[in-house]
Enzyme design. Structure first.
Site, PDB file in Angstrom:
ATOM      1  N   GLU A  64     -35.312  22.099  -7.339  1.00 58.29           N
ATOM      2  CA  GLU A  64     -34.153  22.239  -8.237  1.00 58.29           C
ATOM      3  C   GLU A  64     -34.497  22.916  -9.563  1.00 58.29           C
ATOM      4  O   GLU A  64     -35.568  22.681 -10.124  1.00 58.29           O
ATOM      5  CB  GLU A  64     -33.614  20.826  -8.497  1.00 58.29           C
ATOM      6  CG  GLU A  64     -32.525  20.708  -9.549  1.00 58.29           C
ATOM      7  CD  GLU A  64     -31.990  19.281  -9.649  1.00 58.29           C
ATOM      8  OE1 GLU A  64     -32.033  18.530  -8.652  1.00 58.29           O
ATOM      9  OE2 GLU A  64     -31.536  18.907 -10.738  1.00 58.29           O
ATOM     10  N   ASP A  69     -37.291  18.407  -9.338  1.00 59.01           N
ATOM     11  CA  ASP A  69     -36.461  19.068 -10.336  1.00 59.01           C
ATOM     12  C   ASP A  69     -37.401  19.710 -11.352  1.00 59.01           C
ATOM     13  O   ASP A  69     -37.995  19.022 -12.181  1.00 59.01           O
ATOM     14  CB  ASP A  69     -35.536  18.050 -11.004  1.00 59.01           C
ATOM     15  CG  ASP A  69     -34.604  18.701 -12.013  1.00 59.01           C
ATOM     16  OD1 ASP A  69     -34.796  19.891 -12.335  1.00 59.01           O
ATOM     17  OD2 ASP A  69     -33.679  18.007 -12.480  1.00 59.01           O
ATOM     18  N   GLU A  82     -26.488  22.586 -12.513  1.00 55.41           N
ATOM     19  CA  GLU A  82     -26.040  21.590 -13.491  1.00 55.41           C
ATOM     20  C   GLU A  82     -25.699  22.194 -14.843  1.00 55.41           C
ATOM     21  O   GLU A  82     -25.003  21.566 -15.625  1.00 55.41           O
ATOM     22  CB  GLU A  82     -27.090  20.480 -13.645  1.00 55.41           C
ATOM     23  CG  GLU A  82     -28.376  20.935 -14.280  1.00 55.41           C
ATOM     24  CD  GLU A  82     -29.406  19.805 -14.361  1.00 55.41           C
ATOM     25  OE1 GLU A  82     -30.025  19.509 -13.328  1.00 55.41           O
ATOM     26  OE2 GLU A  82     -29.564  19.233 -15.443  1.00 55.41           O
ATOM     27  N   ASP A 124     -21.557  18.912 -12.316  1.00 59.42           N
ATOM     28  CA  ASP A 124     -21.470  17.600 -12.968  1.00 59.42           C
ATOM     29  C   ASP A 124     -20.015  17.401 -13.378  1.00 59.42           C
ATOM     30  O   ASP A 124     -19.464  18.196 -14.150  1.00 59.42           O
ATOM     31  CB  ASP A 124     -22.391  17.581 -14.201  1.00 59.42           C
ATOM     32  CG  ASP A 124     -22.499  16.196 -14.817  1.00 59.42           C
ATOM     33  OD1 ASP A 124     -21.452  15.511 -14.947  1.00 59.42           O
ATOM     34  OD2 ASP A 124     -23.619  15.796 -15.170  1.00 59.42           O
TER      35      ASP A 124
END
Ligand code: MG
Length: 371
Positions: free
Chosen positions: A223, A197, A249, A271
């Site tokens: 990510e 990430d 996200e 999310d």
């Protein structure tokens, strides 16, 4: 049955740092009914911003607080109430914190419905394609490659078959990035999976270069390499990366996810505590399924979000991972009575009526910030 009250509880640890750790505070929502049934939800936002959006008095018919949009209404009319909240907040909402705040109430409405019908929420969402999910331990990179190596080892030793490392020192130098990612692979070993990430660290040229450099370490995905507004960059990255590209996200609307899918992303990460709850997470997941992409939850909050994520994922055909935050924060580890244990690397969706999650009131009392 009617909704009688909406409570928004701001919980926070005594000390908050600027580390990218969402478990330092949270906003828990409780929706009360005249039948005595209480629904539970969580919002991942800036908690006091979301609390104000819930509690705000009406300014005019498209500038309303979310609580007054739903008080007096039937909690089982979830889709209708979702639209009422969305339309009632058009003036300041249509995304951002307003959409995040809708999540908490929507989640609580699904919890109420499950308790009324005596069914786990995933059944009300259409049933379970899967009931157990491969949990990846989600944690930040260590400050040094040695620390990252130890983190990887620790979670694999605990029984995880995958670890995601995020944010932290990534993006400071080419040599540093390669040392970190190499340490991550060595830490988890050859058998386990790991994800990177990047935490918005790169411009598109660097991201494409890193994707090629990281490929030899076989990360499962790469990510949030770019700024969330850089759709053009994501299109280029997805077209040129030899590894899976993931993001989403920071998106909260269905249109935002449609745009990311148009960029060619392999994995989208809604999310449930940000996108407008289970109602909108289902729409996003189904859209991703229609485009043959993987939909994996983003979740870095408390057990309430974990429970809601599990129900959302269970009812989607295009997912098998669970993001499972392993931060030590007491809000993450002790706020809910249910601990969602990882068994042989997998976590099961709750089977109790509703979301199947309850708060430990002593923990709530300890971290509640009184207005
Ligand atoms: Mg992330």
């Amino acid at each position: 049955m009617k909704i009688t009250d909406v409570e928004a509880l701001y919980l926070r640890l005594p000390e908050i740092t600027d580390r990218a750790d969402g478990t330092q505070d949270t906003l828990i929502v409780r929706v009360h009914t005249d039948a005595g049934i209480v629904g539970l939800g969580e919002v991942d936002s800036s908690p006091l911003v979301a609390k104000a959006i819930i509690e705000a008095p009406m300014s005019h018919f498209i500038a309303r607080g979310l609580a007054e949009c739903v008080i007096g209404e039937d909690p089982l009319e979830i889709e209708v109430l979702w639209q009422k909240m969305y339309r009632g907040s058009i003036f300041f909402g249509r995304g951002g914190a307003a959409q995040q705040a809708i999540s908490g109430i929507d989640m609580a409405l699904w919890d109420i419905a499950g308790k009324v019908y005596q069914q786990p929420v995933y059944k009300l969402l259409g049933g379970s394609f899967k009931k157990t999910f491969r949990a990846y331990a989600s944690i930040l990179f260590g400050e040094t490659p040695e620390e990252t190596y130890e983190i990887g080892r620790r979670f694999v030793d605990q029984g995880f078959t995958a670890v995601k490392f995020g944010w932290g020192p990534l993006g400071q130098s080419e040599a540093g990035d390669l040392a970190q990612v190499s340490a991550a692979r060595r830490g988890v070993g050859e058998e386990a999976e790991f994800m990177i990430d990047a935490g918005l660290a790169y411009d598109v040229t660097t991201a494409i270069k890193r994707a090629h450099q990281f490929a030899e370490f076989r990360p499962f995905w790469f990510e949030e390499a770019l700024h969330p507004d850089d759709y053009e960059g994501y299109t280029k990255l997805a077209a040129n990366a030899p590894i899976r590209v993931a993001a989403g996200e920071q998106e909260v609307t269905l249109a935002g996810f449609e745009r990311l899918l148009d960029c060619g992303l392999d994995v989208v990460q809604p999310d449930v505590a940000r996108v407008g709850g289970l109602t909108n997470m289902r729409r996003i997941g189904q859209l991703a399924a229609r485009r043959y992409r993987l939909c994996v939850n983003h979740s870095y909050k408390t057990g309430v979000s974990i429970a809601a994520s599990l129900h959302a994922l269970a009812a989607l055909p295009n997912t098998y991972w669970l993001e499972y935050c392993v931060e030590d924060s007491p809000l993450r580890q002790t706020l809910t009575r249910q601990r969602f244990p990882v068994i042989d690397g997998y976590v099961s969706a709750p089977e109790e009526p509703g979301l199947g999650v309850e708060l430990d009131e002593a923990v709530v009392a300890k971290y509640l910030v009184k207005a």
